[in-house]
Design a protein around this motif. Sequence first.
Motif, PDB file in Angstrom:
ATOM      1  N   PRO A 131       0.821  -1.216   0.000  1.00  0.00           N
ATOM      2  CA  PRO A 131       0.000   0.000   0.000  1.00  0.00           C
ATOM      3  C   PRO A 131       0.858   1.271   0.000  1.00  0.00           C
ATOM      4  O   PRO A 131       1.921   1.324   0.625  1.00  0.00           O
ATOM      5  CB  PRO A 131      -0.791  -0.115   1.314  1.00  0.00           C
ATOM      6  N   ASN A 132       0.393   2.260  -0.735  1.00  0.00           N
ATOM      7  CA  ASN A 132       1.061   3.566  -0.806  1.00  0.00           C
ATOM      8  C   ASN A 132       2.515   3.448  -1.261  1.00  0.00           C
ATOM      9  O   ASN A 132       3.386   4.183  -0.806  1.00  0.00           O
ATOM     10  CB  ASN A 132       1.010   4.264   0.554  1.00  0.00           C
ATOM     11  N   SER A 133       2.776   2.495  -2.141  1.00  0.00           N
ATOM     12  CA  SER A 133       4.132   2.294  -2.648  1.00  0.00           C
ATOM     13  C   SER A 133       4.047   1.759  -4.064  1.00  0.00           C
ATOM     14  O   SER A 133       3.031   1.166  -4.457  1.00  0.00           O
ATOM     15  CB  SER A 133       4.904   1.317  -1.757  1.00  0.00           C
ATOM     16  N   LEU A 142      16.064   2.088  -2.211  1.00  0.00           N
ATOM     17  CA  LEU A 142      15.999   2.044  -0.757  1.00  0.00           C
ATOM     18  C   LEU A 142      14.603   2.394  -0.249  1.00  0.00           C
ATOM     19  O   LEU A 142      14.094   1.765   0.692  1.00  0.00           O
ATOM     20  CB  LEU A 142      17.037   2.994  -0.164  1.00  0.00           C
ATOM     21  N   ASP A 143      13.964   3.374  -0.866  1.00  0.00           N
ATOM     22  CA  ASP A 143      12.625   3.779  -0.430  1.00  0.00           C
ATOM     23  C   ASP A 143      11.631   2.630  -0.552  1.00  0.00           C
ATOM     24  O   ASP A 143      10.798   2.403   0.347  1.00  0.00           O
ATOM     25  CB  ASP A 143      12.135   4.968  -1.259  1.00  0.00           C
ATOM     26  N   LEU A 190       9.573  -3.289   4.110  1.00  0.00           N
ATOM     27  CA  LEU A 190       9.891  -3.712   5.476  1.00  0.00           C
ATOM     28  C   LEU A 190       8.835  -3.218   6.462  1.00  0.00           C
ATOM     29  O   LEU A 190       8.471  -3.924   7.406  1.00  0.00           O
ATOM     30  CB  LEU A 190      11.277  -3.213   5.875  1.00  0.00           C
ATOM     31  N   HIS A 191       8.333  -2.015   6.245  1.00  0.00           N
ATOM     32  CA  HIS A 191       7.225  -1.521   7.074  1.00  0.00           C
ATOM     33  C   HIS A 191       6.019  -2.460   6.946  1.00  0.00           C
ATOM     34  O   HIS A 191       5.342  -2.756   7.941  1.00  0.00           O
ATOM     35  CB  HIS A 191       6.835  -0.101   6.657  1.00  0.00           C
ATOM     36  N   SER A 244      22.246  -3.512   3.933  1.00  0.00           N
ATOM     37  CA  SER A 244      23.075  -2.869   4.956  1.00  0.00           C
ATOM     38  C   SER A 244      22.540  -1.484   5.294  1.00  0.00           C
ATOM     39  O   SER A 244      22.481  -1.097   6.468  1.00  0.00           O
ATOM     40  CB  SER A 244      24.528  -2.777   4.475  1.00  0.00           C
ATOM     41  N   LEU A 245      22.145  -0.727   4.272  1.00  0.00           N
ATOM     42  CA  LEU A 245      21.547   0.592   4.513  1.00  0.00           C
ATOM     43  C   LEU A 245      20.232   0.465   5.270  1.00  0.00           C
ATOM     44  O   LEU A 245      19.920   1.274   6.152  1.00  0.00           O
ATOM     45  CB  LEU A 245      21.315   1.314   3.190  1.00  0.00           C
ATOM     46  N   LEU A 246      19.456  -0.552   4.933  1.00  0.00           N
ATOM     47  CA  LEU A 246      18.180  -0.773   5.609  1.00  0.00           C
ATOM     48  C   LEU A 246      18.408  -1.092   7.086  1.00  0.00           C
ATOM     49  O   LEU A 246      17.654  -0.650   7.953  1.00  0.00           O
ATOM     50  CB  LEU A 246      17.446  -1.922   4.922  1.00  0.00           C
ATOM     51  N   THR A 247      19.460  -1.840   7.377  1.00  0.00           N
ATOM     52  CA  THR A 247      19.802  -2.152   8.765  1.00  0.00           C
ATOM     53  C   THR A 247      20.189  -0.889   9.524  1.00  0.00           C
ATOM     54  O   THR A 247      19.778  -0.692  10.670  1.00  0.00           O
ATOM     55  CB  THR A 247      20.950  -3.185   8.804  1.00  0.00           C
ATOM     56  N   VAL A 248      20.982  -0.033   8.888  1.00  0.00           N
ATOM     57  CA  VAL A 248      21.332   1.249   9.512  1.00  0.00           C
ATOM     58  C   VAL A 248      20.070   2.034   9.849  1.00  0.00           C
ATOM     59  O   VAL A 248      19.909   2.549  10.967  1.00  0.00           O
ATOM     60  CB  VAL A 248      22.245   2.084   8.582  1.00  0.00           C
TER      61      VAL A 248
END
Length: 373
Positions: free
Chosen positions: A92-94, A162-163, A169-170, A200-204
């Motif tokens: 949703p919304n993506s 990334l977005d 993930l949300h 890795s960026l998502l983990t950060v």
Amino acid sequence: RSSAPVGYTQWSAIGSWGVAALLSAGAAWRYRNAAEVVKSGFEAAGVPRETVKPLPRSPLCAYVHAYSYYFCSRLSGDCSGESVSISTVTIPNSQSTIDVWLKSGIATERPGLPVLFYIHGGGWRGGHARAHPQGPMLQALASRGWFVVSVEYRKSRWPEHLDDCKAALHWVCSKAAADMGADASRLTISGTSAGGHIASLLTVNALREGGVIDSSGYANLRGLLLFYPAVDPKDMCGATASFPFGLPCLGYRAKQSFLDWFFHLAVLRRDSALWSTCQPLQDLQDEGPEMAKRWPPTLVVHGSKDSVVPVAHGEALLKLLADLAAEASAPVERCEDHLVVVPGGRHTFDLTSTAASRAALAASAEWLGPRVG
């Protein structure tokens, strides 16, 4: 017209077949030897070889090329009569979608499934949620009762990649995913090549936001599994090849890393201001020891002959984590982090089925198990 003697022709054919047989035997021995080294590497990472379950039967075409999973929506399970289904869910919304891999009927039989959140590679410009070398591992985990998510993200311009992964993930932490069987308190993340960079960026980002579960937040991360991750796109460690001379027509500077050049040109579209958004090693360094202490246990699997993303990338990540954690006010030893090197493995060494690639994928699936309890 002269012709070779019959005896010469026969011996020539025998010699050719003999050389071919020797080369085949050498290749088979090399792959078998690599598989043994891989198994020993995983034993050092806490995965005894006798505990590693064999992978389920892959589609026949996937033994030739792993991208063949792209054409599959139902796969074999661990046991006879069981199956794994792959369904596509719109976020949703993506503008992103995800593929959810589930053992048939598992969500109603046993809710609260551990989650693997997988991000495919493809040079930030290609690849697909169902077309990547890790298909056999995702199939194995789904058949053993995991809620497996593979993200399809946009690739036209950074930071869309990334977005979209953040949005996915949300969703994994939402009620909608829970209703399908996901238990976001038992979340692991995995990524391959460019996907390893994004993971890795998502983990950060997850650790910056506190790692607290709510209807629109992040779960506590239990493990990070990376296959030949491109965690240093700027190539600060200087491991990637370069030319000694410049090519102005291509925007290439003398001695510039090929990876740095490609990422700046094809991913960032020459927007230098975006470099601050895409360097996980720099982010981790800036966040300091406290983030390193909370960083999930990390396993990196990398080929020793990878010239696209050299093994130095994985080594740099694990060394930085260890160094920062040791500098914390209450120092910790990151003893659960490991690097497993596949001898002779090149980039995407697991694209075709070999003894070494299947050993690495099977043991990687086994390594994830203790992370989620």
